[in-house]
Design an enzyme around this catalytic site. Structure first.
Site, PDB file in Angstrom:
ATOM      1  N   GLY A 121      31.579  48.025  44.519  1.00  0.00           N
ATOM      2  CA  GLY A 121      32.638  47.297  44.204  1.00  0.00           C
ATOM      3  C   GLY A 121      32.557  45.728  44.465  1.00  0.00           C
ATOM      4  N   GLY A 123      31.609  43.689  42.371  1.00  0.00           N
ATOM      5  CA  GLY A 123      31.964  42.798  41.075  1.00  0.00           C
ATOM      6  C   GLY A 123      30.777  42.834  40.109  1.00  0.00           C
ATOM      7  N   SER A 124      30.001  43.826  39.884  1.00  0.00           N
ATOM      8  CA  SER A 124      28.695  43.631  39.167  1.00  0.00           C
ATOM      9  C   SER A 124      29.280  43.383  37.363  1.00  0.00           C
ATOM     10  CB  SER A 124      27.774  44.961  39.183  1.00  0.00           C
ATOM     11  OG  SER A 124      28.823  46.034  38.779  1.00  0.00           O
ATOM     12  N   SER A 125      30.237  43.600  37.034  1.00  0.00           N
ATOM     13  CA  SER A 125      30.808  43.318  35.662  1.00  0.00           C
ATOM     14  C   SER A 125      31.000  41.897  35.525  1.00  0.00           C
ATOM     15  CB  SER A 125      31.915  44.203  35.236  1.00  0.00           C
ATOM     16  OG  SER A 125      31.692  45.382  35.506  1.00  0.00           O
ATOM     17  N   ALA A 127      29.957  39.527  37.582  1.00  0.00           N
ATOM     18  CA  ALA A 127      28.666  38.762  37.869  1.00  0.00           C
ATOM     19  C   ALA A 127      27.731  39.017  36.664  1.00  0.00           C
ATOM     20  CB  ALA A 127      27.840  39.350  39.008  1.00  0.00           C
ATOM     21  N   ASP A 168      36.943  37.517  41.263  1.00  0.00           N
ATOM     22  CA  ASP A 168      35.279  37.852  41.327  1.00  0.00           C
ATOM     23  C   ASP A 168      34.502  37.017  40.422  1.00  0.00           C
ATOM     24  OD1 ASP A 168      36.797  38.835  39.058  1.00  0.00           O
ATOM     25  OD2 ASP A 168      36.205  40.853  39.369  1.00  0.00           O
TER      26      ASP A 168
END
Ligand code: PMV
Length: 336
Positions: A121, A123-125, A127, A168
């Site tokens: 969680g 926030g890879s998407s 980033a 994010d």
């Protein structure tokens, strides 16, 4: 023109104000020192290639003219739609640059890698979206301000997810610790020296959109009560903003506990998260709360130096995994 560029952006942890920030209230977010990387390479063939092993995308390929069309695997959505949106944006703003550089016979290969699991969680998407916007803008030489990168990346997240405040995305772009209001109405970097946090991962992946819907359903049923909770969360975010910059950890901890109470009232805490949070508090944390949408992901505990070990052990005993993550990290940057 450079033909390859690598860009990185940090993940994030929500400190205060989750859920309320979706509805025009502020939050505090910090960037973590674990980063997403994207390498973008110009190709001589009119294709879009994507390698994103962390999200199970390998050998993904389609004609550039098909960007954004057809069935897109989940792991490819954010990068592909980002490319489509950046091209649309730049075609409007600087048609000479992109059409000139990306002729009929050229394409792009994008490779993303992450220092953190997409399950945490962090926030890879978002980033990866921010990395892609930054990389393309540098590759095609249309300089974007931080706010322009934020706006383009946030638009992409909304195109895919439909919901979200953009906090994010802001953390990935600006880094540091931010006071943030919905959709980037305010993005204020805070002068934060340190944040003595301990991060405990619950082992459960939370689905942000589902949890936003849970809260919305409660708000539809009890509008005045939930609006009252959001207003109180806003007040505690304002107090926390001052306390964090003054390193008044006693106050920050108390406000974390109050915030957690409201998140529980919104229906997004769980027994597992509560067990971890209470264990941390019993072991001497100033305060503890879930971080992000709830339902799983991570908790954060604010720890006096001399109690860090005991608190970490207590969280582990409650079934959490301690993630050793620094905060207040640098925003998006060019690596090479
Ligand atoms: O699921 P996360 O960790 O990205 O956090 C979501 C926080 C929310 O306030 C619920 C949603 C948002 O976009 O602000």
């Amino acid at each position: 023109m450079n033909k390859t560029i690598t860009v990185s952006a940090p993940g994030k942890l929500m400190l205060f104000g989750e859920h309320a920030v979706v509805y025009n209230h502020p939050c505090l977010v910090t960037a973590v020192d674990q980063r997403m990387r994207a390498t973008v390479e110009l190709l001589d063939t009119p294709e879009f290639l994507l390698e994103a092993v962390d999200v199970q995308v390998t050998g993904y390929k389609k004609p550039i003219s098909e960007l954004g069309k057809g069935e897109i695997p989940k792991g490819a959505q954010f990068v592909e739609i980002t490319v489509k949106n950046v091209f649309a944006y730049s075609n409007k703003k600087r048609p000479d640059l992109v059409s000139g550089s990306l002729s009929k016979n050229s394409g792009l290969k994008i490779t993303t890698t992450s220092e953190f699991s997409s399950q945490f969680g962090f926030g890879s998407s978002s980033a990866s979206t921010v990395c892609t916007v930054k990389a393309l803008s540098e590759l095609f030489n249309f300089k974007l301000s931080q706010k322009e990168i934020f706006d383009l990346a946030f638009k992409t997240v909304l195109d895919i997810q439909g919901k979200g405040s953009g906090f994010d995305v802001a953390a990935a772009v600006y880094g540091g610790t931010l006071y943030f209001v919905t959709a980037g109405k305010v993005i204020e970097p805070l002068n934060v020296v340190s944040l003595p946090l301990i991060i405990g991962y619950s082992g459960i992946k939370a689905d942000t959109v589902t949890l936003i819907t849970v809260v919305k359903n409660t708000a539809d049923k009890y509008p005045e009560i939930i609006e009252g909770i959001y207003n109180n969360i806003e007040k505690l975010v304002e107090l926390a903003k001052a306390a964090v910059t003054k390193q008044d950890w006693q106050t920050v901890g108390e406000l974390m506990n109050i915030n957690e109470g409201y998140l529980d009232a919104l229906g997004v805490s769980t027994k597992k998260l509560a067990d971890m949070i209470y264990s941390a508090k019993d072991a001497g944390a100033y305060g503890a709360k879930l971080s992000g949408a709830g339902g799983g992901d991570c908790i954060i505990a604010l720890a006096p130096d001399e109690k860090r070990k005991a608190i970490a052990e207590a969280i582990t005993q409650a079934g959490g995994e301690i993630l050793s993550v620094g905060t207040n990290a640098e925003g998006v940057r060019i690596e090479s």
